[in-house]
Design a protein around this motif. Structure first.
Motif, PDB file in Angstrom:
ATOM      1  N   SER A  94       0.829  -1.202   0.000  1.00 22.25           N
ATOM      2  CA  SER A  94       0.000   0.000   0.000  1.00 22.25           C
ATOM      3  C   SER A  94       0.862   1.249   0.000  1.00 22.25           C
ATOM      4  N   ARG A  95       1.870   1.263   0.861  1.00 27.92           N
ATOM      5  CA  ARG A  95       2.760   2.416   0.934  1.00 27.92           C
ATOM      6  C   ARG A  95       3.525   2.602  -0.370  1.00 27.92           C
ATOM      7  N   TYR A  96       4.027   1.507  -0.912  1.00 25.34           N
ATOM      8  CA  TYR A  96       4.821   1.601  -2.138  1.00 25.34           C
ATOM      9  C   TYR A  96       3.975   2.081  -3.310  1.00 25.34           C
ATOM     10  N   LEU A  97       2.814   1.449  -3.523  1.00 24.37           N
ATOM     11  CA  LEU A  97       1.989   1.807  -4.677  1.00 24.37           C
ATOM     12  C   LEU A  97       1.434   3.221  -4.557  1.00 24.37           C
ATOM     13  N   PHE A  98       1.049   3.623  -3.354  1.00 25.82           N
ATOM     14  CA  PHE A  98       0.557   4.994  -3.184  1.00 25.82           C
ATOM     15  C   PHE A  98       1.661   6.003  -3.475  1.00 25.82           C
ATOM     16  N   THR A  99       2.858   5.752  -2.950  1.00 25.72           N
ATOM     17  CA  THR A  99       3.970   6.688  -3.165  1.00 25.72           C
ATOM     18  C   THR A  99       4.362   6.744  -4.628  1.00 25.72           C
ATOM     19  N   ILE A 100       4.481   5.574  -5.261  1.00 22.79           N
ATOM     20  CA  ILE A 100       4.881   5.531  -6.668  1.00 22.79           C
ATOM     21  C   ILE A 100       3.819   6.169  -7.557  1.00 22.79           C
ATOM     22  N   THR A 101       2.542   5.991  -7.213  1.00 25.11           N
ATOM     23  CA  THR A 101       1.481   6.611  -8.004  1.00 25.11           C
ATOM     24  C   THR A 101       1.560   8.130  -7.932  1.00 25.11           C
ATOM     25  N   VAL A 102       1.797   8.665  -6.736  1.00 23.84           N
ATOM     26  CA  VAL A 102       1.930  10.123  -6.590  1.00 23.84           C
ATOM     27  C   VAL A 102       3.147  10.629  -7.355  1.00 23.84           C
ATOM     28  N   ILE A 103       4.264   9.912  -7.247  1.00 27.99           N
ATOM     29  CA  ILE A 103       5.482  10.322  -7.958  1.00 27.99           C
ATOM     30  C   ILE A 103       5.263  10.293  -9.462  1.00 27.99           C
ATOM     31  N   PHE A 131      16.794  10.857  -7.430  1.00 24.62           N
ATOM     32  CA  PHE A 131      16.677  11.730  -6.265  1.00 24.62           C
ATOM     33  C   PHE A 131      15.310  11.607  -5.582  1.00 24.62           C
ATOM     34  N   LEU A 132      14.224  11.789  -6.352  1.00 26.36           N
ATOM     35  CA  LEU A 132      12.904  11.887  -5.737  1.00 26.36           C
ATOM     36  C   LEU A 132      12.428  10.543  -5.181  1.00 26.36           C
ATOM     37  N   THR A 133      12.469   9.503  -6.012  1.00 27.25           N
ATOM     38  CA  THR A 133      11.974   8.198  -5.564  1.00 27.25           C
ATOM     39  C   THR A 133      12.769   7.631  -4.398  1.00 27.25           C
ATOM     40  N   PRO A 134      14.112   7.647  -4.410  1.00 27.97           N
ATOM     41  CA  PRO A 134      14.825   7.125  -3.230  1.00 27.97           C
ATOM     42  C   PRO A 134      14.497   7.870  -1.940  1.00 27.97           C
TER      43      PRO A 134
END
Length: 386
Positions: free
Chosen positions: A226-235, A311-314
């Motif tokens: 959930s955390r990964y997909l939500f973060t990656i979707t926003v990015i 930079f942003l994703t890490p």
């Protein structure tokens, strides 16, 4: 007598040891062979049953992401889980319909312009060949030789029929629609059941320790995915907006479409960015008819994805979800080979789940270590070896 007895006892001591080593050696072989045969049959079954398995995998993936929302509505807002599930599924359906309506027209125009794009690329290739005299001469000699053998000289050409491409895509629409409908219905039943999925998982295990371990793994997979997909979707949404604006600034047509495609393609690590750069470069070459028009959108796309990836994703994803880059590339290539483009989208979530499961099983610790991006200090490795 003692020497004689000693001589007769020595083979009796050595023989069982040799037999034990041989028995262990030959037992290890069939065990690995059975595992290999099982994996081959498993991946073969996944490949052959992709039309059924893929909607199920997508439904399970969305269930892990949306289940916390359903539980929050049930515990804090006292909302009946089927109502929350119906609202989430209906919202997902509306989102898909809106995206399909927004992209249908531009993608149809893009597919219809493919012959023109290919023609421009062929013209550029012919220009390069004309500048390379030696290569052009070798090509003409080879063409004359082939013509002399066949009695006729036939020019080579590349033909792509736009209407046939659109007709092929139109034939796939009913199948894709049926798969989406099946996934959404299955997702509704998974979400509306609340914690029943976890209860059945726990009840199917015999020992209490196994029940606790399975529940811990399931909750961690749900939380991390959930955390990964939500973060990656926003990015990816931010990246799509940036790329769309950049393409609009340089005058590339259908700039919003390229922004949406960048958002979707960035879910595929590495290969998605390469595909996006090739697409904008092809359209830029066809529109501007020069190298600058082709290179500028590619460079801008590359700059945006580099800033996002390095930079942003890490920073936003964090070290806990960081994974081995080589393992990610292999996973994307493998699941793309098994399930095509859809498998590339699912590669990283599957890899996250496998890494979490492997981290709780002692025999799979090497696999978890390989998938993780965390590096063990050399001093600790030397201490363990000594």
């Amino acid at each position: 007598m003692s020497e004689t007895s000693g001589e007769t006892r020595e083979p009796a001591i050595v023989a069982p040891a040799i037999g034990l080593v041989n028995r262990q050696t030959f037992q290890a072989g069939p065990r690995w062979a059975i595992v290999g045969i099982f994996l081959i049959m498993l991946f073969g079954a996944l490949y052959l049953s992709s039309s059924f398995v893929l909607p199920v995998v997508f439904a399970l993936l969305f269930m892990l992401v949306l289940a916390p929302v359903v539980r929050f509505g049930q515990r804090r807002l006292h909302i009946w889980p089927p109502l929350t599930a119906a609202a989430l599924v209906f919202g997902t359906f509306l989102l898909l319909i809106g995206a399909f309506s927004f992209l249908t027209g531009p993608l149809t125009d893009l597919a219809g312009n493919i012959p023109r794009y290919v023609s421009v690329v062929n013209e550029e290739i012919d220009t390069v060949r004309e500048r390379l005299g030696a290569l052009r001469g070798a090509r003409m000699e080879a063409s004359e030789a082939v013509g002399a053998q066949d009695g006729t000289q036939q020019p080579q050409s590349v033909i792509i029929d736009g209407p046939q491409l659109l007709n092929s895509a139109a034939l796939m629409v009913p199948q894709i629609g049926a798969s989406i409908a099946f996934a959404l219905i299955f997702l509704f039943f998974l979400l509306s059941s609340g914690s029943l999925f976890y209860q059945k998982l726990i009840e199917s295990l015999p020992r209490l320790s196994d029940k606790k371990l399975a529940l811990t793994i399931a909750h961690e997979i749900e939380t991390e995915l959930s955390r990964y997909l939500f973060t990656i979707t926003v990015i990816n949404a931010g990246l799509g907006c940036v790329i769309g604006c950049l393409m609009w600034v340089i005058g590339l047509p259908m700039a919003p479409v390229f922004g949406v495609l960048a958002f979707a393609l960035n879910f595929i690590p590495y290969l998605g960015a390469i595909g996006g750069m090739m697409l904008v470069g092809l359209v830029g070459l066809a529109e501007h008819r020069d190298a600058t028009g082709a290179l500028l959108p590619v460079l801008l796309y590359f700059a945006a994805t580099t800033v996002e990836g390095q930079f942003l994703t890490p920073i936003l994803v964090g070290r806990r979800l960081a994974m081995n880059a080589a393992a990610i590339f292999l996973a994307v290539a493998f699941w793309g080979w098994i399930w095509g483009v859809v498998g590339m989208f699912l590669a990283v979530p599957i890899m996250v789940g496998v890494r979490i499961v492997a981290g709780y099983i002692d025999s799979l610790q090497p696999l978890a270590n390989f998938l993780s991006a965390e590096r063990q200090p050399v001093a600790e490795v030397e201490d363990e070896m000594t």
